[in-house]
Design an enzyme around this catalytic site. Structure first.
Site, PDB file in Angstrom:
ATOM      1  N   GLY A 152      42.979  57.968  22.777  1.00  0.00           N
ATOM      2  CA  GLY A 152      44.330  58.470  22.552  1.00  0.00           C
ATOM      3  C   GLY A 152      45.281  57.989  23.640  1.00  0.00           C
ATOM      4  O   GLY A 152      44.866  57.515  24.704  1.00  0.00           O
ATOM      5  N   CYS A 153      46.588  58.106  23.358  1.00  0.00           N
ATOM      6  CA  CYS A 153      47.606  57.604  24.293  1.00  0.00           C
ATOM      7  C   CYS A 153      47.699  58.488  25.545  1.00  0.00           C
ATOM      8  O   CYS A 153      47.670  57.991  26.679  1.00  0.00           O
ATOM      9  CB  CYS A 153      48.948  57.499  23.600  1.00  0.00           C
ATOM     10  SG  CYS A 153      49.394  58.899  22.550  1.00  0.00           S
ATOM     11  N   TYR A 154      47.802  59.803  25.359  1.00  0.00           N
ATOM     12  CA  TYR A 154      47.832  60.693  26.529  1.00  0.00           C
ATOM     13  C   TYR A 154      46.560  60.502  27.364  1.00  0.00           C
ATOM     14  O   TYR A 154      46.578  60.584  28.593  1.00  0.00           O
ATOM     15  CB  TYR A 154      47.869  62.156  26.081  1.00  0.00           C
ATOM     16  CG  TYR A 154      49.189  62.675  25.566  1.00  0.00           C
ATOM     17  CD1 TYR A 154      50.333  62.649  26.357  1.00  0.00           C
ATOM     18  CD2 TYR A 154      49.282  63.242  24.302  1.00  0.00           C
ATOM     19  CE1 TYR A 154      51.536  63.168  25.890  1.00  0.00           C
ATOM     20  CE2 TYR A 154      50.483  63.764  23.834  1.00  0.00           C
ATOM     21  CZ  TYR A 154      51.608  63.723  24.631  1.00  0.00           C
ATOM     22  OH  TYR A 154      52.800  64.243  24.177  1.00  0.00           O
TER      23      TYR A 154
END
Ligand SMILES: NC(=O)c1ccc[n+]([C@@H]2O[C@H](COP(=O)([O-])OP(=O)(O)OC[C@H]3O[C@@H](n4cnc5c(N)ncnc54)[C@H](OP(=O)(O)O)[C@@H]3O)[C@@H](O)[C@H]2O)c1
Length: 344
Positions: A152-154
């Site tokens: 994921g990006c976070y």
């Protein structure tokens, strides 16, 4: 090299088409869409008005999963929502390298996955062979993997600075992560809460504490280096299209200093083009827009570190890292088809 992109009309899917079209080692691209099979790719992205030779096998049009499977691509990027991705990718397991941008293979522990996504992982039989695709961290496993769970990006924004420090015992205890994301992080779907009128001139803390699904993903990876590590994760939506910043506060272990952290980052990422400690100058998200970089700064305060980490959620946070993983897996230059500078 023939690459297929499933979910090609979404934000990460469209970006994958552009990245792969410019990639020197990719000769053929299949753009798969469930909503637009047979329609020209230019109906979604006018930039493909004159599709390059890479799309000629499908005449510059979106095709179905079945058509793509019959062409036996070397690599398949799944840019589908979680819980849909694993089943739609079924025809490609065992025949193509699959790089899944969804969460379906990211969390090995079934109970933790169920806590985050409300049901058991859709293909538990494949979890053991899935490699977590944090490109700078699991490099040697990614080079041999046939199923790569793109992070994921976070998660990428938080893990890259934190992992070397937990591994070497330079920091201890829980990390507090306050993160800001552009609206494209939520995907292309229409939803009132992501509309311009709701989000403009507004900041929204939408899943505080440990209620955002990425908190389980972050804790799962940190736990491999420092078992039992917990985080407080506070994600905010901010009124920009793309980009992400995470401000991370974490305690130094006794006797440790910022210099130890700098040495750990240098050791882990010295030869890696896309993970960069930039010193005390705090970066802004616009500096990495369109690039595949994650940059972070650090300062020491009263025995704690304050980190500021930035990336483009659609590039290093999704499609760019997926291409980076393809490069590692197939032995291409790590930077092939990817930008180190931002693209302003
Ligand atoms: N956006 C980000 O910043 C980001 C960052 C990291 C990871 N991710 C992950 O990457 C994946 C794609 O994200 P995105 O932002 O590109 O999403 P998106 O813009 O909503 O696009 C997803 C695409 O998947 C297809 N699709 C949607 N529902 C489907 C279903 N039930 N069955 C089959 N196909 C379906 C659609 O494409 P077709 O109509 O063409 O089939 C849709 O355009 C997600 O798992 C997301 O969590 C996103």
């Amino acid at each position: 090299m023939h690459a297929a992109v499933i979910g090609a009309t979404g934000y990460t899917g469209m970006l994958l088409l552009r990245l792969l079209d410019a990639h020197p080692d990719v000769s053929e691209i299949s753009a798969v869409s469930s909503s637009k099979p047979g329609e020209p790719i230019s109906s979604e992205d006018p930039g493909f008005g004159s599709p390059t030779v890479k799309f000629s096998a499908s005449k510059g049009r979106f095709i179905t999963v079945g058509e793509a499977a019959s062409r036996r691509p070397d690599v398949v990027f799944s840019a589908l929502p979680h819980l849909a991705s694993a089943s739609i990718c079924a025809p490609f397991f065992g025949t193509s390298v699959v790089i899944d941008l969804s969460a379906d293979f990211r969390i090995k522990d079934r109970a933790v996955f169920e806590q985050a996504y409300g049901q058991q992982p859709p293909r538990p039989d494949l979890l053991d062979q899935a490699v977590y695709g944090l490109a700078e961290w699991h490099t040697s496993a990614i080079k041999k993997a046939d199923l790569i769970a793109n992070p994921g990006c976070y998660t990428t924004c938080s893990l890259l600075p934190l992992l070397p420090l937990y591994r070497k015992g330079i920091i201890r205890g829980r990390a507090i992560i306050n993160a800001l994301s552009g609206i494209s992080g939520a995907g292309k779907k229409a939803d009132l809460k992501y509309s311009l009128t709701e989000r403009a001139e507004s900041v929204w803390l939408y899943s505080p504490g440990r209620s955002h699904r990425h908190s389980q993903e972050i804790e799962a990876e940190l736990g491999l280096e420092a078992p039992g590590t917990r985080i407080v994760f506070n994600p905010h939506l901010v009124p920009m299209k793309r980009g992400m910043e995470a401000t991370i506060v974490v305690d130094l272990a006794p006797g440790r200093t910022l210099a130890d952290a700098e040495a750990a980052w240098n050791e882990s990422y010295e030869s890696r083009p896309f993970a960069r400690y930039v010193g005390s100058r705090v970066p802004s998200s616009s500096e990495v827009w369109g690039s595949n970089r994650c940059d972070w700064s650090a300062a020491e305060l009263d025995g704690s570190l304050i980190l500021s980490s930035v990336l483009d959620n659609l590039v290093k946070g999704a499609s760019g890292q997926a291409v980076q993983n393809m490069n590692l897996r197939f032995g291409f230059a790590e930077t092939a088809g990817l930008s180190i500078a931002n693209t302003f």
